[in-house]
Enzyme design. Structure first.
Site, PDB file in Angstrom:
ATOM      1  N   GLU A  88       1.228  10.476  -2.579  1.00  0.00           N
ATOM      2  CA  GLU A  88       1.868  11.740  -0.910  1.00  0.00           C
ATOM      3  C   GLU A  88       2.418  11.111  -0.400  1.00  0.00           C
ATOM      4  OE1 GLU A  88      -0.423  12.898   3.173  1.00  0.00           O
ATOM      5  OE2 GLU A  88      -1.765  11.519   1.561  1.00  0.00           O
ATOM      6  N   ALA A  90       5.035   9.665   2.172  1.00  0.00           N
ATOM      7  CA  ALA A  90       4.733   9.576   3.028  1.00  0.00           C
ATOM      8  C   ALA A  90       5.787   9.576   4.474  1.00  0.00           C
ATOM      9  CB  ALA A  90       3.868   8.032   3.664  1.00  0.00           C
ATOM     10  N   ASP A 135      -6.221  -5.893  -0.172  1.00  0.00           N
ATOM     11  CA  ASP A 135      -4.820  -6.680   0.678  1.00  0.00           C
ATOM     12  C   ASP A 135      -4.453  -5.566   1.224  1.00  0.00           C
ATOM     13  OD1 ASP A 135      -1.370  -6.467  -1.639  1.00  0.00           O
ATOM     14  OD2 ASP A 135      -1.955  -7.597   0.225  1.00  0.00           O
ATOM     15  N   GLU A 139       2.563  -4.219   4.883  1.00  0.00           N
ATOM     16  CA  GLU A 139       3.526  -3.204   4.289  1.00  0.00           C
ATOM     17  C   GLU A 139       2.160  -2.531   3.618  1.00  0.00           C
ATOM     18  OE1 GLU A 139       4.558  -7.939   5.005  1.00  0.00           O
ATOM     19  OE2 GLU A 139       2.978  -6.809   4.840  1.00  0.00           O
ATOM     20  N   ASN A 140       1.664  -2.356   3.144  1.00  0.00           N
ATOM     21  CA  ASN A 140       0.772  -1.498   2.556  1.00  0.00           C
ATOM     22  C   ASN A 140      -0.176  -0.094   3.571  1.00  0.00           C
ATOM     23  OD1 ASN A 140       0.802  -2.729   0.566  1.00  0.00           O
ATOM     24  ND2 ASN A 140      -1.006  -4.047   0.189  1.00  0.00           N
TER      25      ASN A 140
HETATM   26  C1  LIG Z   1       2.835  -0.271   0.096  1.00  0.00           C
HETATM   27  C2  LIG Z   1       3.844  -0.733  -1.283  1.00  0.00           C
HETATM   28  C3  LIG Z   1       3.600   0.703  -2.526  1.00  0.00           C
HETATM   29  N1  LIG Z   1       3.879   2.084  -1.896  1.00  0.00           N
HETATM   30  C4  LIG Z   1       4.104   2.879  -2.413  1.00  0.00           C
HETATM   31  O1  LIG Z   1       2.476   3.328  -3.545  1.00  0.00           O
HETATM   32  C5  LIG Z   1       4.530   4.232  -1.270  1.00  0.00           C
HETATM   33  C6  LIG Z   1       4.421   5.126  -2.013  1.00  0.00           C
HETATM   34  C7  LIG Z   1       4.710   6.021  -0.794  1.00  0.00           C
HETATM   35  N2  LIG Z   1       4.558   7.456  -0.191  1.00  0.00           N
HETATM   36  N3  LIG Z   1       5.547   8.065   0.600  1.00  0.00           N
HETATM   37  C8  LIG Z   1       6.280   6.595   0.771  1.00  0.00           C
HETATM   38  N4  LIG Z   1       7.483   6.842   1.727  1.00  0.00           N
HETATM   39  C9  LIG Z   1       8.611   5.547   1.478  1.00  0.00           C
HETATM   40  O2  LIG Z   1       8.270   4.464   0.918  1.00  0.00           O
HETATM   41  C10 LIG Z   1       9.025   5.333   1.784  1.00  0.00           C
HETATM   42  C11 LIG Z   1      10.606   4.432   3.044  1.00  0.00           C
HETATM   43  C12 LIG Z   1      11.409   4.317   3.893  1.00  0.00           C
HETATM   44  C13 LIG Z   1      11.189   5.561   4.552  1.00  0.00           C
HETATM   45  N5  LIG Z   1      12.431   5.914   5.674  1.00  0.00           N
HETATM   46  C14 LIG Z   1      12.592   4.572   5.694  1.00  0.00           C
HETATM   47  C15 LIG Z   1      13.441   4.117   7.173  1.00  0.00           C
HETATM   48  N6  LIG Z   1      13.943   4.888   7.810  1.00  0.00           N
HETATM   49  C16 LIG Z   1      13.774   4.982   9.084  1.00  0.00           C
HETATM   50  C17 LIG Z   1      12.667   6.484   7.972  1.00  0.00           C
HETATM   51  C18 LIG Z   1      12.866   6.476   6.617  1.00  0.00           C
HETATM   52  C19 LIG Z   1      10.317   6.699   4.518  1.00  0.00           C
HETATM   53  C20 LIG Z   1       9.532   6.564   2.878  1.00  0.00           C
HETATM   54  C21 LIG Z   1       5.520   5.760  -0.328  1.00  0.00           C
HETATM   55  S1  LIG Z   1       5.348   3.767  -0.493  1.00  0.00           S
HETATM   56  C22 LIG Z   1       4.458   0.239  -3.904  1.00  0.00           C
HETATM   57  C23 LIG Z   1       3.278  -0.385  -4.493  1.00  0.00           C
HETATM   58  C24 LIG Z   1       3.959  -1.170  -5.973  1.00  0.00           C
HETATM   59  C25 LIG Z   1       5.249  -0.712  -6.080  1.00  0.00           C
HETATM   60  C26 LIG Z   1       5.921   0.542  -5.050  1.00  0.00           C
HETATM   61  C27 LIG Z   1       5.241   0.913  -4.073  1.00  0.00           C
END
Ligand SMILES: CC[C@@H](NC(=O)c1cc2[nH]nc(NC(=O)c3ccc(N4CCN(C)CC4)cc3)c2s1)c1ccccc1
Length: 264
Positions: A88, A90, A135, A139-140
């Site tokens: 999904e 986010a 965990d 950050e998660n």
């Molecule tokens: C939680 C860690 C985990 N992540 C997921 O599963 C993740 C699943 C998932 N769905 N949507 C995400 N969105 C983003 O990552 C995201 C990051 C920055 C954003 N902004 C930056 C600041 N700005 C002002 C607004 C927009 C917006 C969305 C993530 S991360 C992971 C674990 C291992 C390898 C990769 C990722």
């Protein structure tokens, strides 16, 4: 679906970030224009660290969990070198980034309480499914519009046998407390992290933070943490009630959800 999932079905968007063993990108499914977060994990790195089991567990766990405060999982596919998880999207990023943007780089107690309520509901649901996250940290946790927050990254989660404690050896009768603490995980590890998370969201830094691991461990073992003088009585009571050494003294999920700091 009419045909298998594959990378060719997606238009790749911007790089979003990374975690332990992979990276996550924005992606859009070509036909439906549906937006997903595509988590790309390298098989080589997993094999190097013998963590293929933890990915299998993550996929297994994610495909069984469905909760408004747990990141949605649509499926996965793989190529020779990589595994792709369709997650999904986010739109507001992770809670750590959002916290750092707040005034004084921390949330009001009212906002932190809303976040802890949602995360505790998700943890309670996971425990009913015999899953522990292990965990939990800002950050998660991912952020959505309308102040909705969801737990992501089940890379370190495990299934617990229902109510039986998993130990590496013998029966519990002969294990001393400190041995017990290191010999098995039961779902009260997540309860402890709810206390640590609440403290970090309100104060802006974790309770046992130090500049080296030994000091952090020492602070945890001796429960060395203080509260700034502006914290409310309810908040002190909430966190102190959770951060207890004896895991039998920690509140249950239900007790947490009924605490005045959450309900008021
Ligand atoms: C939680 C860690 C985990 N992540 C997921 O599963 C993740 C699943 C998932 N769905 N949507 C995400 N969105 C983003 O990552 C995201 C990051 C920055 C954003 N902004 C930056 C600041 N700005 C002002 C607004 C927009 C917006 C969305 C993530 S991360 C992971 C674990 C291992 C390898 C990769 C990722």
């Amino acid at each position: 679906d009419p045909h298998e999932w594959s990378l060719s079905r997606f238009e790749m968007g911007r790089y979003l970030g990374n975690g332990k063993f992979g990276h996550v990108y924005l992606a859009r499914e070509r036909e439906s224009k549906f937006i997903v977060a595509l988590k790309v994990i390298s098989k080589r790195q997993l094999n190097l660290c013998q963590l293929t089991g933890s990915l299998t567990r993550e996929v297994e766990i994610l495909s069984h969990l469905r909760h408004p405060n747990i990141i949605g999982f649509y499926g996965f596919f793989q190529t020779q070198k990589r595994v792709y998880l369709m997650l999904e999207w986010a739109p507001l990023g992770d809670l750590y980034g959002l916290m750092k943007k707040q005034t004084n780089r921390r949330f009001s107690e009212e906002m932190a309480s809303k976040i802890i309520y949602q995360i505790t509901m998700a943890i309670g649901y996971m425990h009913q499914m015999n899953v522990i996250h292990r965990d939990l940290k800002p950050e998660n946790i991912l952020c959505f519009h309308n102040e909705i927050f969801k737990i992501a990254d089940f890379g370190w989660s495990v299934h617990t046998p229902s109510n039986r404690r998993k130990t590496l050896c013998g029966t519990l009768d002969y294990l001393c407390p400190e041995m017990i603490n290191y010999q098995f995980h039961d779902n009260r590890v997540d309860v402890w992290t709810i206390g640590v998370l609440a403290y970090e969201l309100v104060v802006g830094r974790p309770p046992f933070e130090s500049n080296n691991e030994q000091d952090t461990k020492k602070k945890i073992m001796n429960l060395m943490f203080q509260f700034p003088n502006w914290c409310s009585k309810d908040f002190l009571n909430f966190v102190k009630g959770i951060l207890q050494h004896d895991c039998n003294k920690r509140p249950s999920i239900i007790q947490i959800l009924n605490h005045p700091w959450i309900t008021k």
